[in-house]
Enzyme design. Structure first.
Site, PDB file in Angstrom:
ATOM      1  N   GLU A 160     -14.898  -7.396  41.851  1.00  0.00           N
ATOM      2  CA  GLU A 160     -15.420  -7.517  43.225  1.00  0.00           C
ATOM      3  C   GLU A 160     -16.914  -7.850  43.302  1.00  0.00           C
ATOM      4  OE1 GLU A 160     -14.205  -4.018  45.387  1.00  0.00           O
ATOM      5  OE2 GLU A 160     -12.102  -4.275  44.813  1.00  0.00           O
ATOM      6  N   ASN A 202     -11.820  -9.935  38.569  1.00  0.00           N
ATOM      7  CA  ASN A 202     -10.844  -9.432  39.539  1.00  0.00           C
ATOM      8  C   ASN A 202     -11.494  -9.300  40.914  1.00  0.00           C
ATOM      9  OD1 ASN A 202      -8.195  -8.176  40.003  1.00  0.00           O
ATOM     10  ND2 ASN A 202      -9.325  -6.255  40.296  1.00  0.00           N
ATOM     11  N   HIS A 238      -4.350  -7.398  48.384  1.00  0.00           N
ATOM     12  CA  HIS A 238      -4.126  -6.351  49.388  1.00  0.00           C
ATOM     13  C   HIS A 238      -3.894  -7.096  50.700  1.00  0.00           C
ATOM     14  CE1 HIS A 238      -5.213  -3.149  46.672  1.00  0.00           C
ATOM     15  NE2 HIS A 238      -6.346  -3.750  46.383  1.00  0.00           N
ATOM     16  N   GLU A 265      -3.262  -6.069  42.312  1.00  0.00           N
ATOM     17  CA  GLU A 265      -3.256  -4.831  43.114  1.00  0.00           C
ATOM     18  C   GLU A 265      -2.387  -5.000  44.352  1.00  0.00           C
ATOM     19  OE1 GLU A 265      -7.236  -3.363  43.861  1.00  0.00           O
ATOM     20  OE2 GLU A 265      -7.926  -3.931  41.864  1.00  0.00           O
ATOM     21  N   ASP A 267      -0.304  -4.918  47.470  1.00  0.00           N
ATOM     22  CA  ASP A 267       0.323  -4.066  48.487  1.00  0.00           C
ATOM     23  C   ASP A 267       0.262  -4.813  49.802  1.00  0.00           C
ATOM     24  OD1 ASP A 267      -2.408  -3.620  49.084  1.00  0.00           O
ATOM     25  OD2 ASP A 267      -2.399  -1.585  48.294  1.00  0.00           O
TER      26      ASP A 267
HETATM   27  O1  G3I Z   1     -10.189  13.152  42.858  1.00  0.00           O
HETATM   28  C1  G3I Z   1     -11.069  13.488  43.938  1.00  0.00           C
HETATM   29  C2  G3I Z   1     -10.778  14.858  44.455  1.00  0.00           C
HETATM   30  O2  G3I Z   1     -11.036  15.805  43.453  1.00  0.00           O
HETATM   31  C3  G3I Z   1     -11.641  15.108  45.689  1.00  0.00           C
HETATM   32  O3  G3I Z   1     -11.298  16.327  46.246  1.00  0.00           O
HETATM   33  C4  G3I Z   1     -11.430  14.020  46.718  1.00  0.00           C
HETATM   34  C5  G3I Z   1     -12.329  14.202  47.917  1.00  0.00           C
HETATM   35  O4  G3I Z   1     -12.718  12.951  48.480  1.00  0.00           O
HETATM   36  O5  G3I Z   1     -11.719  12.766  46.136  1.00  0.00           O
HETATM   37  C6  G3I Z   1     -10.893  12.462  45.029  1.00  0.00           C
HETATM   38  O6  G3I Z   1     -11.261  11.207  44.518  1.00  0.00           O
HETATM   39  C7  G3I Z   1     -10.867  10.088  45.281  1.00  0.00           C
HETATM   40  C8  G3I Z   1     -10.048   9.169  44.376  1.00  0.00           C
HETATM   41  O7  G3I Z   1      -9.720   7.987  45.068  1.00  0.00           O
HETATM   42  C9  G3I Z   1      -8.766   9.837  43.892  1.00  0.00           C
HETATM   43  O8  G3I Z   1      -7.923  10.090  44.969  1.00  0.00           O
HETATM   44  C10 G3I Z   1     -12.108   9.388  45.769  1.00  0.00           C
HETATM   45  O9  G3I Z   1     -12.782  10.157  46.716  1.00  0.00           O
HETATM   46  C11 G3I Z   1     -11.701   8.058  46.400  1.00  0.00           C
HETATM   47  O10 G3I Z   1     -12.881   7.318  46.691  1.00  0.00           O
HETATM   48  C12 G3I Z   1     -10.848   7.267  45.434  1.00  0.00           C
HETATM   49  O11 G3I Z   1     -10.426   6.082  46.103  1.00  0.00           O
HETATM   50  C13 G3I Z   1     -10.043   5.022  45.263  1.00  0.00           C
HETATM   51  C14 G3I Z   1     -10.835   3.782  45.614  1.00  0.00           C
HETATM   52  O12 G3I Z   1     -10.391   2.702  44.819  1.00  0.00           O
HETATM   53  C15 G3I Z   1     -12.317   3.991  45.392  1.00  0.00           C
HETATM   54  O13 G3I Z   1     -13.025   2.934  45.839  1.00  0.00           O
HETATM   55  C16 G3I Z   1      -8.558   4.768  45.471  1.00  0.00           C
HETATM   56  O14 G3I Z   1      -7.808   5.872  44.980  1.00  0.00           O
HETATM   57  C17 G3I Z   1      -8.145   3.508  44.716  1.00  0.00           C
HETATM   58  O15 G3I Z   1      -6.828   3.164  45.086  1.00  0.00           O
HETATM   59  C18 G3I Z   1      -9.056   2.360  45.079  1.00  0.00           C
HETATM   60  O16 G3I Z   1      -8.686   1.259  44.308  1.00  0.00           O
HETATM   61  C19 G3I Z   1      -9.411   0.055  44.566  1.00  0.00           C
HETATM   62  C20 G3I Z   1      -9.522  -0.697  43.277  1.00  0.00           C
HETATM   63  O17 G3I Z   1     -10.101   0.100  42.282  1.00  0.00           O
HETATM   64  C21 G3I Z   1     -10.311  -1.991  43.447  1.00  0.00           C
HETATM   65  N1  G3I Z   1      -9.764  -2.790  44.494  1.00  0.00           N
HETATM   66  C22 G3I Z   1      -9.566  -2.112  45.779  1.00  0.00           C
HETATM   67  C23 G3I Z   1      -8.719  -0.868  45.577  1.00  0.00           C
HETATM   68  C24 G3I Z   1      -8.421  -0.214  46.904  1.00  0.00           C
HETATM   69  O18 G3I Z   1      -9.590   0.238  47.520  1.00  0.00           O
END
Ligand code: G3I
Length: 457
Positions: A160, A202, A238, A265, A267
């Protein structure tokens, strides 16, 4: 997030050029259609993957679907910079290693996501700039790619880095401010650390020919012309309620630059078009011979980062959705990745007719491509069924003295030195006439002289 207009429900199969070039292709395989995503993709020489949170592997519905349907995984979060280097110079591979182990135990390859990204940086990196950040970033690439060396099919080296909107230029970020060459520096460091992994750029909002995808296209073209090591481009996909009509054409123009393309990715917003869009994306990939695999960003709707969009292939109870059926049908109906074009024919015909059928007509044939470095190699072996198809196959190689197999994917190895055999795993043994599948292995020592021979059953 991209919400594209104009769904294209059907994509024209365009394989005449490849056929004219004499490549072996299988246009349809309904008679031997696979019944799982992984089997159907593997029959066509491709992978079908899912993003995984390893904490869910102990949930039986989740693990059952994952292991049955997918032959590739990517960590949704656990290989990112904040997870792998939470303190500078202190690396943590717990989640990533767990995912790799699960993949190896279940015949899956692994996509690595993501070495450098402006998001999900650890706090210590967010506060850095200039040469200190550049050095830390390159060290991160080197350390993480070295740790997983030989275990990653494809790395998202940079994620990105381009801006949304019409500029076609780079996104501002602390990494970008270290100098425009930060991306190529990352790719060079990744190649040096893991020469066997395919190295991908990517991004999202690249689901058609637009200013952003054209900016990336120009970067890839420049990298290829200057020898910067890039092997693949990931299209996150996405998607909203429609699909760009030039989705496939966009994949193809990148492939024509000499890189693989991957849907990384996928969806799709729920609603009337969801199943159609999943099918159309799958058909587009199948119609591009360098589109080597598709990854969906999660397993069940409630595993998705998109919450109420219900954007995936399985509902929260683990039931297959209409989108699943469309993807499976598109995999089964699509062409296989062409086998390598034949090498130059011999100048003199053989004087005696062969006493055994040529390889590939009755049983199967195998060819290898090698990625070697001092002290090691990764071999990717392509198995092609002959005219009778296969219900199983076995490939033999003889390794050079001192060489040893250390890791195998999409096959089961017997032996590790000298004469080594590789048998199909459950999902890739059954091939229709002319169909291809791929497996790979990593070794120490020299891979020189590996000549695979294939036996069908
Ligand atoms: O694990 C912690 C947890 O301990 C805590 O309590 C909670 C509170 O906010 O956060 C949890 O972590 C989160 C993590 O996902 C696991 O669920 C983070 O806050 C959250 O920011 C994170 O989001 C991820 C996101 O990327 C971050 O930018 C998404 O799961 C993930 O699906 C998403 O994936 C991205 C790709 O890497 C790149 N392309 C876009 C895609 C979708 O946004």
């Amino acid at each position: 997030m991209n919400h594209r207009r104009a769904l294209r429900a059907a994509v024209t199969i365009a394989v005449t050029g490849a056929l004219a070039a004499g490549m072996t292709m299988t246009l349809t395989s309904t008679a031997s259609a696979g019944t799982t995503l992984r089997a159907s993709a593997a029959e066509k020489g491709r992978y079908f993957g899912a993003a995984v949170a390893t904490g869910k592997l102990s949930t039986s519905v989740y693990a059952t679907i994952l292991n049955r349907e997918f032959n590739s995984v990517v960590a949704e979060n656990e290989m990112k910079w904040d997870a792998t280097e939470p303190q500078q110079g202190r690396f943590s591979y717990t989640g990533g290693d767990r995912l790799v182990s699960h993949a190896q135990a279940n015949g899956m390859s692994v996509r690595g996501h993501a070495l450098l990204w402006h998001q999900q940086q650890p706090g210590w990196a967010q506060g850095m700039s200039g040469s200190a950040l550049r050095n830390a970033a390159i060290n991160h690439v080197t350390q993480v790619a070295t740790h997983f060396r030989g275990k990653i099919h494809s790395w998202d080296v940079v994620n990105e880095a381009f801006a949304d909107g019409g500029s076609g230029g780079r996104r501002d970020s602390n990494l970008q401010r270290t100098g425009n060459d930060w991306i190529e520096a990352a790719f060079r460091a990744a190649r040096a650390a893991d020469p066997g992994a395919k190295l991908c750029y990517n991004d999202y909002n690249t689901d058609g020919i637009n200013a952003k995808s054209t900016g990336i296209y120009n970067m890839v073209r420049d990298f290829k012309s200057r020898g910067v090591p890039i092997d693949c481009v990931g299209f996150q996909s996405h998607l909203g309620t429609s699909l760009a009509s030039d989705y496939q054409a966009n994949l193809q123009r990148f492939a024509d630059l000499g890189v693989d393309v991957q849907i990384t990715e996928l969806d799709v917003m729920t609603g009337g078009n969801q199943a159609n869009i999943f099918g159309a994306v799958t058909r587009a990939c199948m119609n591009v011979s360098r589109c080597t695999g598709i990854t969906v960003w999660g397993v069940r709707d409630c595993d998705s980062w998109r919450g109420s969009d219900n954007a995936l292939l399985f509902d929260c109870n683990g039931n297959k959705k209409a989108a699943y059926t469309n993807v499976l049908n598109a995999l089964n109906a699509g062409p296989a990745i062409p086998t390598d074009p034949p090498t130059d024919p011999p100048t003199d015909p053989p004087t005696d007719p062969p006493t055994t059928p040529p390889p590939g007509t009755g049983g199967c044939s195998a060819s290898v491509s090698l990625n070697s470095w001092t002290g090691g190699f990764v071999a990717t072996v392509k198995v092609t069924a002959g005219s009778a198809g296969t219900s199983g196959w076995n490939v033999g190689v003889t390794l050079a003295s001192g060489a040893s197999v250390t890791n195998t994917w999409s096959a089961t190895a017997t032996g590790s030195t000298g004469a080594v055999r590789f048998a199909n795993v459950d999902y890739n043994g059954r091939l229709g006439a002319g169909q291809v599948t791929e497996f790979g292995f990593q070794g120490t020592g020299s891979g020189a002289g590996i000549t695979p021979t294939c036996t069908a059953s």
